[in-house]
Design a protein around this motif. Structure first.
Motif, PDB file in Angstrom:
ATOM      1  N   MET A   1       9.891   8.810   0.387  1.00  0.00           N
ATOM      2  CA  MET A   1       8.727   8.899  -0.492  1.00  0.00           C
ATOM      3  C   MET A   1       7.915  10.143  -0.128  1.00  0.00           C
ATOM      4  O   MET A   1       6.991  10.092   0.679  1.00  0.00           O
TER       5      MET A   1
ATOM      6  N   ASN B   1       2.202   4.887   4.696  1.00  0.00           N
ATOM      7  CA  ASN B   1       2.258   3.444   4.925  1.00  0.00           C
ATOM      8  C   ASN B   1       3.676   2.947   4.703  1.00  0.00           C
ATOM      9  O   ASN B   1       4.215   3.091   3.608  1.00  0.00           O
ATOM     10  N   PHE B   2       4.289   2.344   5.701  1.00  0.00           N
ATOM     11  CA  PHE B   2       5.675   1.904   5.539  1.00  0.00           C
ATOM     12  C   PHE B   2       5.759   0.862   4.422  1.00  0.00           C
ATOM     13  O   PHE B   2       5.250  -0.245   4.547  1.00  0.00           O
ATOM     14  N   CYS B   3       6.412   1.209   3.299  1.00  0.00           N
ATOM     15  CA  CYS B   3       6.294   0.383   2.110  1.00  0.00           C
ATOM     16  C   CYS B   3       7.603  -0.213   1.618  1.00  0.00           C
ATOM     17  O   CYS B   3       7.600  -1.172   0.859  1.00  0.00           O
TER      18      CYS B   3
ATOM     19  N   CYS C   1       4.256   9.549   1.984  1.00  0.00           N
ATOM     20  CA  CYS C   1       3.586   8.247   2.053  1.00  0.00           C
ATOM     21  C   CYS C   1       3.487   7.838   3.520  1.00  0.00           C
ATOM     22  O   CYS C   1       4.486   7.803   4.229  1.00  0.00           O
TER      23      CYS C   1
ATOM     24  N   HIS D   1      11.052   4.118   2.187  1.00  0.00           N
ATOM     25  CA  HIS D   1       9.742   4.714   2.472  1.00  0.00           C
ATOM     26  C   HIS D   1       9.884   6.156   2.945  1.00  0.00           C
ATOM     27  O   HIS D   1       9.105   7.036   2.558  1.00  0.00           O
TER      28      HIS D   1
ATOM     29  N   LEU E   1       0.854  -1.185   0.000  1.00  0.00           N
ATOM     30  CA  LEU E   1       0.000   0.000   0.000  1.00  0.00           C
ATOM     31  C   LEU E   1       0.888   1.233   0.000  1.00  0.00           C
ATOM     32  O   LEU E   1       2.021   1.192   0.463  1.00  0.00           O
ATOM     33  N   HIS E   2       0.349   2.330  -0.498  1.00  0.00           N
ATOM     34  CA  HIS E   2       0.999   3.615  -0.303  1.00  0.00           C
ATOM     35  C   HIS E   2      -0.032   4.579   0.248  1.00  0.00           C
ATOM     36  O   HIS E   2      -1.215   4.494  -0.065  1.00  0.00           O
TER      37      HIS E   2
HETATM   38 CU1  CUA Z   1       4.965   4.246  -0.067  1.00  0.00          CU
HETATM   39 CU2  CUA Z   1       5.724   4.356   2.128  1.00  0.00          CU
END
Ligand code: CUA
Ligand code: RUQ
Length: 633
Positions: free
Chosen positions: A626, A617-619, A615, A623, A579-580
């Motif tokens: 971002m 959500n830790f992606c 962002c 991250h 997810l982002h």
């Molecule tokens: Cu995309 Cu954190």
């Protein structure tokens, strides 16, 4: 002595018990090992083994429980009772960005909360089919549909003329319709002013049938039925032998609301209240035949003019739950001020309707003769509320005042059988149980196995968190002759009802695939950075943004103060859980986009300056990098 006279004698002590039941059970269980909770006499090791789901192993059932005035649904696994997910329904939920993007914001309709009470699965031939979950809003006249492929709320429908939709959502055996009803009568039509002194004549209740589209699950209003101003409480839909009927309990057949009169007293004067019984196919046909009057956009049927759609069935005063047995033959009504639960036989009810075996008529609605339709009165215990079922002909009734679950045998009974012999087991719960749920307990074929007691008060059985403490949900093993307490779980406020479905009946998607025809194509989706774009038309700025590990394209958006900004964001990931998020600091913008999803947010750039977006959500490892800038000149 008739049952009604008897119930009046015990009424007053019971009202007191009902009130003190709320505060009376504060005994603190001893700390430490050696006791499995509320005196269920369980063996600790056996209970631990029965609920232990080893790391990496999966639970056997999903449990969906309502979050009450949090407006949400919580998902847990059974038997571990571990919380797995939260599904936002009637309230914004920043964790998934629900209520922030244009689509979900519009679905919430300007409300920031709802009161979710009764979840219900879609059914095929009386069995849970794992397609949709429905849930009512007890505060507004609303009903929601959740898609179980992605555990997301897809529709919230608002129905006119219904005030406090409590008797909802109960689904017919082939998901043709779902129930709604008024708990707190108001002047009719909705929006009319009439003083409470005119309660008896100007205020009305409404029962409604909502159509479910068999392909899409889309909800649309089928019919409304105009009712006397009682409080329509719980409901259930018939199945098997009772297919074609819907049932609702009601209290306050006194049809009074006296200022400073205390409804708890005024609504308990008469010996009996009722179960409302509606032939939903006949009601649908009456609308088709043009017998309804359009009121506030709703086709309303008046039983004083349209016959053979609705009946009342007498029941011990101030009832709460009404539950249909797995075969559909037995309809069980529980009067919370009576220590008995009443079983009705649908065969007798149908015969009474055919023979016009009526006691009286209320506002055009015939009242079936009690003695003709009742099968038995079961002395289950104090404060019976709700009933669930297993696969071996047993019913389980929650006893609020007694803080217990009573297990009893469904009919048939021997002639002259002592009804006390029908109660086969009782287990104390901690404390003051409201609803209870058994595995697949509302279907034609309950599984037995597990029962979860949804208790209103948990006091002292967990680490203290101040004056407001969580509700408790207790897992009980019902596979044997004796019920056994297995586990205490604690929940977000506050579960009313829950439903439990075999885990393999639910098939979820892992990502929104780019070319999956199940999901409607979003015309604003973009799949390559080259398609990213910013366009201006007058003072309107539209942005097509893409997000992928670990950047946004574009990552700079320049606008002028006062512009209307519309941002479409596509998360082009095709990997599960990638997810982002997209948050603009100090602008209260917080969107979360699942893999393959496109979301749109529209807002006014009313604050000048430079704002970072990032962002949430830790992606990925990068991250933190971002991010981008939103510049307002
Ligand atoms: Cu995309 Cu954190
Ligand atoms: S209610 S505790 Cu809203 Cu279902 Cu009975």
């Amino acid at each position: 002595m008739s049952m009604w006279v008897k119930s009046r004698i015990i009424l007053f002590p019971l009202i007191v018990l009902f009130a003190i039941g709320m505060i009376g059970c504060g005994k603190r269980p001893p700390r430490g090992k050696g006791r499995a909770g509320a005196g269920g006499g369980s063996d600790i090791t056996a209970a631990a083994l029965a609920t232990y789901v080893a790391p990496g192993d999966l639970d056997e059932y999903y449990l969906f429980y309502s979050g009450g005035h949090s407006g949400q649904i919580y998902v847990a696994g059974v038997p571990s009772m571990r919380h797995i997910a939260t599904i936002p329904v009637f309230a914004p939920y920043p964790a998934t960005g629900y209520g922030f993007d244009d689509e979900t914001k519009e679905m919430l309709g300007g409300y920031t909360w709802g009161d979710s009470h009764h979840p219900a699965f879609s059914e095929t031939d009386g069995e849970y089919d794992g397609r949709w979950l429905f849930i009512n809003d007890n505060a507004q006249g609303r009903l929601a549909r959740i898609d179980l492929r992605d555990f997301k709320t897809k529709q919230i429908i608002t129905i006119p003329n219904i005030s406090a939709n409590h008797g909802s959502s109960f689904v017919t055996q082939n998901s043709e319709m779902v129930t709604m009803a008024t708990r707190m009568s108001v002047p009719f039509p909705q929006g009319t002013y009439a003083d409470v002194t005119e309660y008896a004549t100007k205020y009305k209740g409404i029962a409604a049938g909502i159509n479910i589209n068999p392909e899409s699950g889309d909800l649309t209003l089928g019919w409304e039925i105009l009712l006397p101003p009682f409080n329509y409480d719980l409901g259930d839909a018939g199945k098997g032998e009772s297919d074609g009927y819907m049932f609702w309990t009601c209290y306050n057949s006194e049809r009074e609301f006296i200022e400073n009169g205390k409804l708890e007293v005024t609504a308990s004067q008469k010996d009996k209240d009722y179960i409302l019984m509606v032939d939903w196919r006949a009601a649908s046909k009456a609308v088709k035949d043009g017998k309804a009057k359009m009121v506030k956009g709703a086709p309303v049927l008046d039983p004083a003019k349209v016959s053979d759609i609705a009946w009342f069935v007498p029941l011990a005063k101030s009832p709460h739950g009404v539950d249909v047995s797995p075969s559909g033959r037995w309809i069980i009504g529980s009067g919370k001020l009576s220590p008995t639960t009443t079983v009705y036989d649908i065969q007798k009810m149908k015969k009474a309707i055919a023979d016009k075996d009526f006691e009286e008529t209320i506002d055009g609605i015939p009242v079936l003769t009690y003695a003709s339709v009742r099968e038995a009165e079961i002395p289950v215990g104090l404060g019976p509320l709700h009933t669930q079922f297993d696969d071996r002909g047993n019913a389980y009734t929650s006893l609020f005042v007694e803080s217990a679950v009573a297990k009893w045998k469904l009919p048939p009974y021997a002639d002259g059988q002592d009804m006390n012999t029908v109660i086969v087991d009782k287990i104390p719960v901690a404390y003051n149980i409201g609803h209870l749920v058994t595995a697949e307990g509302d279907s034609k074929s309950p599984d037995g196995n597990y029962l979860v007691a949804l208790n209103k008060l948990s006091k002292g059985r967990h680490l203290s968190v101040g004056p407001s403490i969580p509700e408790s949900a207790q897992l009980i093993d019902i596979s044997g002759d004796k019920m056994k307490l297995l586990y205490d779980a604690f929940t977000e406020p506050e579960p009313h009802y829950a439903v439990m479905i075999k885990a393999d009946k639910i098939e979820t998607v892992e990502v929104y695939k780019k070319d999956d025809e199940y999901w409607e194509k979003n015309p604003n989706a973009i799949w390559t950075p080259e398609e990213a774009d910013i366009k201006r038309k007058g003072n309107k700025v539209e942005v097509w943004m893409l997000t992928v590990r670990s950047f946004f394209a574009p990552d700079v958006i320049r606008v002028n103060r006062g512009d209307e900004v519309k941002i479409h964001i596509t998360n082009i990931e095709q990997t599960r859980d990638e997810l982002h998020g997209f948050a603009i600091n100090d602008y209260d913008i917080n969107i979360v986009i699942d893999p393959g999803e496109t979301k749109t947010v529209t807002f006014k750039a009313d604050k000048p300056g430079v704002y970072a977006f990032y962002c949430t959500n830790f992606c990925s490892a990068l991250h933190q990098e971002m991010q981008g800038y939103f510049l307002v000149k």
